[in-house]
Write a protein that holds these residues in place. Sequence first.
Motif, mmCIF file in Angstrom:
data_model
loop_
_atom_site.group_PDB
_atom_site.id
_atom_site.type_symbol
_atom_site.label_atom_id
_atom_site.label_comp_id
_atom_site.label_asym_id
_atom_site.label_seq_id
_atom_site.Cartn_x
_atom_site.Cartn_y
_atom_site.Cartn_z
ATOM 1 N N LEU A 72 52.730 35.383 -66.541
ATOM 2 C CA LEU A 72 51.502 36.099 -66.888
ATOM 3 C C LEU A 72 50.498 35.176 -67.571
ATOM 4 O O LEU A 72 49.297 35.243 -67.298
ATOM 5 N N LYS A 73 50.984 34.299 -68.427
ATOM 6 C CA LYS A 73 50.102 33.345 -69.102
ATOM 7 C C LYS A 73 49.422 32.445 -68.071
ATOM 8 O O LYS A 73 48.218 32.201 -68.142
ATOM 9 N N GLY A 74 50.198 31.984 -67.091
ATOM 10 C CA GLY A 74 49.643 31.154 -66.029
ATOM 11 C C GLY A 74 48.577 31.889 -65.232
ATOM 12 O O GLY A 74 47.520 31.329 -64.928
ATOM 13 N N ASP A 80 41.000 32.859 -65.852
ATOM 14 C CA ASP A 80 39.988 32.386 -66.783
ATOM 15 C C ASP A 80 39.246 31.184 -66.193
ATOM 16 O O ASP A 80 38.018 31.101 -66.264
ATOM 17 N N ASP A 81 39.990 30.253 -65.596
ATOM 18 C CA ASP A 81 39.367 29.094 -64.953
ATOM 19 C C ASP A 81 38.461 29.524 -63.810
ATOM 20 O O ASP A 81 37.353 29.003 -63.650
ATOM 21 N N ASN A 85 34.436 28.937 -63.470
ATOM 22 C CA ASN A 85 33.840 28.286 -62.314
ATOM 23 C C ASN A 85 32.775 29.169 -61.663
ATOM 24 O O ASN A 85 31.733 28.686 -61.255
ATOM 25 N N ARG A 86 33.044 30.449 -61.602
ATOM 26 C CA ARG A 86 32.045 31.375 -61.033
ATOM 27 C C ARG A 86 30.777 31.339 -61.872
ATOM 28 O O ARG A 86 29.672 31.364 -61.340
ATOM 29 N N GLY A 87 30.946 31.279 -63.178
ATOM 30 C CA GLY A 87 29.787 31.207 -64.075
ATOM 31 C C GLY A 87 28.986 29.946 -63.854
ATOM 32 O O GLY A 87 27.764 29.942 -63.876
#
Length: 93
Positions: A72-74, A80-81, A85-87
Amino acid sequence: MNQIAETFFKELEVTILQAKSSVDQEKLDNILLKRKEWIDTYNELDREEVLKWILETDTQLVNSLRQKALSLKGKILEEDDLNRNRGSFKLYE
């Protein structure tokens, strides 16, 4: 092994492996509470053997929880990454 102890183990294992939300945490807590109540009242001759088996299987469950947490952390870090990147793509547009 004791059928009730095995049933609790299977319920816990399935709940851990399928956990996705806080509802699953409540389900897990409920199973653990029922199991604790059962252990507290279980006074058969094989009690010591059953308790040893529960300790051994709890180790398996803890390892499953650790693997699930890492997975889940992965996924969270990956999402999040992707969101970052979308931002950045939007900034360049």
